[in-house]
Design a protein around this motif. Structure first.
Motif, short mmCIF file in Angstrom:
data_model
loop_
_atom_site.label_atom_id
_atom_site.label_comp_id
_atom_site.label_asym_id
_atom_site.label_seq_id
_atom_site.Cartn_x
_atom_site.Cartn_y
_atom_site.Cartn_z
N UNK A 190 0.83 -1.21 0.00
CA UNK A 190 0.00 0.00 0.00
C UNK A 190 0.87 1.26 0.00
N UNK A 191 1.86 1.29 0.88
CA UNK A 191 2.76 2.45 0.94
C UNK A 191 3.50 2.64 -0.37
N UNK A 192 3.99 1.53 -0.92
CA UNK A 192 4.76 1.61 -2.17
C UNK A 192 3.88 2.09 -3.32
N UNK A 193 2.67 1.56 -3.39
CA UNK A 193 1.76 1.97 -4.47
C UNK A 193 1.35 3.43 -4.30
N UNK A 194 1.13 3.83 -3.04
CA UNK A 194 0.79 5.25 -2.78
C UNK A 194 1.90 6.15 -3.32
N UNK A 195 3.14 5.81 -2.99
CA UNK A 195 4.28 6.62 -3.44
C UNK A 195 4.34 6.66 -4.96
N UNK A 196 4.13 5.49 -5.58
CA UNK A 196 4.21 5.43 -7.04
C UNK A 196 3.12 6.28 -7.68
N UNK A 197 1.91 6.17 -7.16
CA UNK A 197 0.81 6.97 -7.72
C UNK A 197 1.10 8.46 -7.55
N UNK A 198 1.56 8.83 -6.36
CA UNK A 198 1.84 10.25 -6.09
C UNK A 198 2.94 10.77 -7.01
N UNK A 199 3.96 9.95 -7.20
CA UNK A 199 5.10 10.37 -8.02
C UNK A 199 4.68 10.59 -9.47
N UNK A 200 3.60 9.94 -9.89
CA UNK A 200 3.15 10.09 -11.27
C UNK A 200 1.96 11.03 -11.42
N UNK A 201 1.66 11.79 -10.36
CA UNK A 201 0.60 12.79 -10.47
C UNK A 201 -0.79 12.27 -10.15
N UNK A 202 -0.85 11.10 -9.50
CA UNK A 202 -2.18 10.54 -9.17
C UNK A 202 -2.46 10.61 -7.67
N UNK A 203 -2.10 11.75 -7.08
CA UNK A 203 -2.32 11.95 -5.63
C UNK A 203 -3.79 11.84 -5.27
N UNK A 204 -4.66 12.13 -6.23
CA UNK A 204 -6.10 12.20 -5.95
C UNK A 204 -6.78 10.84 -6.10
N UNK A 205 -6.04 9.82 -6.53
CA UNK A 205 -6.66 8.52 -6.75
C UNK A 205 -6.61 7.69 -5.46
N UNK A 206 -7.78 7.34 -4.91
CA UNK A 206 -7.80 6.59 -3.65
C UNK A 206 -7.39 5.12 -3.81
N UNK A 207 -6.88 4.58 -2.71
CA UNK A 207 -6.53 3.16 -2.68
C UNK A 207 -7.51 2.41 -1.79
N UNK A 208 -8.14 1.42 -2.38
CA UNK A 208 -9.01 0.50 -1.64
C UNK A 208 -8.19 -0.76 -1.42
N UNK A 209 -7.73 -0.94 -0.19
CA UNK A 209 -6.86 -2.09 0.07
C UNK A 209 -7.66 -3.35 0.43
N UNK A 210 -7.41 -4.42 -0.30
CA UNK A 210 -7.91 -5.72 0.15
C UNK A 210 -7.02 -6.07 1.35
N UNK A 211 -7.39 -5.55 2.51
CA UNK A 211 -6.49 -5.63 3.67
C UNK A 211 -6.63 -6.95 4.40
N UNK A 212 -7.88 -7.38 4.60
CA UNK A 212 -8.13 -8.65 5.28
C UNK A 212 -8.73 -9.60 4.27
N UNK A 213 -7.84 -10.15 3.45
CA UNK A 213 -8.28 -11.08 2.41
C UNK A 213 -7.83 -12.48 2.79
N UNK A 214 -8.79 -13.34 2.92
CA UNK A 214 -8.51 -14.69 3.41
C UNK A 214 -8.26 -15.68 2.28
N UNK A 215 -7.46 -16.69 2.57
CA UNK A 215 -7.21 -17.78 1.62
C UNK A 215 -8.45 -18.66 1.63
N UNK A 216 -9.40 -18.31 0.78
CA UNK A 216 -10.74 -18.88 0.89
C UNK A 216 -11.10 -19.78 -0.28
N UNK A 217 -11.85 -20.83 0.03
CA UNK A 217 -12.36 -21.72 -1.01
C UNK A 217 -13.56 -21.10 -1.73
#
Ligand code: PBG
Length: 344
Positions: A190-217
């Motif tokens: 998330x941090x790395x993608x935030x930095x990359x987006x910001x560096x390319x002028x996409x500061x305004x694009x939100x990140x929706x993190x699949x934060x609690x994603x389970x190894x699910x059947x």
């Protein structure tokens, strides 16, 4: 005898609250039930996942998900436009990548001409900003082994994968994605993608993190829909997706993602993990999305088709359960149907 005036029941000892307090009073009439209803569902809460295929004017049924179709880019754009009219908040695009474009390192993910970019551009052109366009960040649509990241010595490597994910996210933002949704579960992405987006002028694009994603059947039908099941073979994703037995760990995942700059966090799957949604909602003042995944869709749909359940009623009940647990946004394959039902 019962003395209603003094709210006392002779045959009940102890002077308990009953019957002075009768919770059924507020359920007596529809207007009153509506007045005291704690949570509501609107189409704005919904995110509609779309499977996109190559070609023009093409649609294919997904057999494990009756009613769901893979759509060519033009039809996906038309579907997104219809969704916008219905007031649906966003679409989430998932590409069905032809095997010729799959490779060991999933490099097609960063090709500006790939399907997800084509679909994003075309939806953005036809719908403008009347609907959100959520793009999934992970390599599984593009890898021959079907894993979400780069594999070295049979292990999905973290940091090397992240550098490709950053390029993938920027590629999608360039195409017009209005929300970037990393679903890969690498540490620190998330941090790395935030930095990359910001560096390319996409500061305004939100990140929706699949934060609690389970190894699910419950992801089985999705992997059929996008064609990654055969690539994955018998392998699983347990070295990066979470163990379904864990709940405290979801708190740590979300805490880190918020620190790294996530704007919204996701719990996935949905119904079997409502306890996680509730815990996170109680703990963090961050908007939560929940994903009613392909297997959940299939369960409800097949049961309804068999005549065992009333589809509309159970689907709406599942939606209000997500809202009650604390979710702001709900990804669901029923989104279009729900928006139609809500407008009736
Ligand atoms: C890919 C991805 C998956 C889903 C969304 N993004 C599958 C997986 O992790 O294997 C599942 C969605 C669903 O089952 O509806 N990273």
């Amino acid at each position: 005898m019962t003395d209603f005036l003094n709210n006392r029941c002779e045959n009940r000892a102890g002077g308990a609250a009953y019957p002075r307090t009768r919770l059924r009073r507020n359920r007596r009439w529809p207007w009153l039930r509506d007045m005291v209803q704690e949570t509501w569902l609107t189409p704005a809460n919904l995110i509609w996942p779309l499977f996109v295929i190559e070609g023009e004017n093409r649609r294919e049924a997904v057999h494990s998900m009756p009613g769901v179709e893979r759509l060519s880019v033009d039809l996906a754009a038309a579907a997104a436009s219809k969704a916008a009219e219905l007031g649906i908040g966003a679409v989430a695009i998932f590409p069905v990548t032809p095997s010729a474009y799959k490779s060991d390192d999933g490099r097609h993910a960063v090709d500006p001409k790939n399907l997800i970019c084509q679909a994003t551009k075309s939806i953005a052109a036809s719908v403008g900003d009347r609907i959100g366009i959520v793009c999934d960040v992970a390599l599984d649509p593009y890898t021959t082994h079907g894993q979400d990241g780069i594999v070295r010595d049979e292990y999905v490597v973290n940091d090397e994968t992240i550098s490709v994910l950053c390029d993938q996210a920027v590629n999608q933002a360039r195409a017009g994605a209005t929300m970037i949704a990393p679903s890969d579960m690498m540490d620190g992405r998330i941090g790395a993608i935030r930095d990359a987006l910001d560096a390319h002028g996409y500061q305004h694009i939100p990140i929706l993190s699949y934060a609690a994603k389970y190894a699910s059947a419950y992801y089985g039908p999705f992997r059929d829909a996008v064609g990654s099941a055969k690539n994955l073979g018998g392998a699983d994703k347990k070295t990066y997706q979470m163990n379904p037995a864990n709940s405290d760990e979801a708190i740590r995942e979300v805490e880190l993602d918020i620190q790294e700059g996530a704007d919204m966090i996701m719990v996935k799957p949905g119904m079997p993990y409502l306890d996680i949604v509730r815990r996170l909602h109680d703990r963090f003042p961050v908007p939560i999305a929940v994903y009613q995944v392909s297997g959940e869709y299939a369960m409800l749909k097949f049961a309804a088709q068999a005549g065992a359940l009333d589809e509309q009623k159970v689907v709406l009940e599942s939606m209000i359960a997500f809202r009650r647990a604390g979710a702001s946004a709900i990804l669901t394959y029923f989104a279009h149907d729900i928006a139609c039902w809500l407008s009736e």
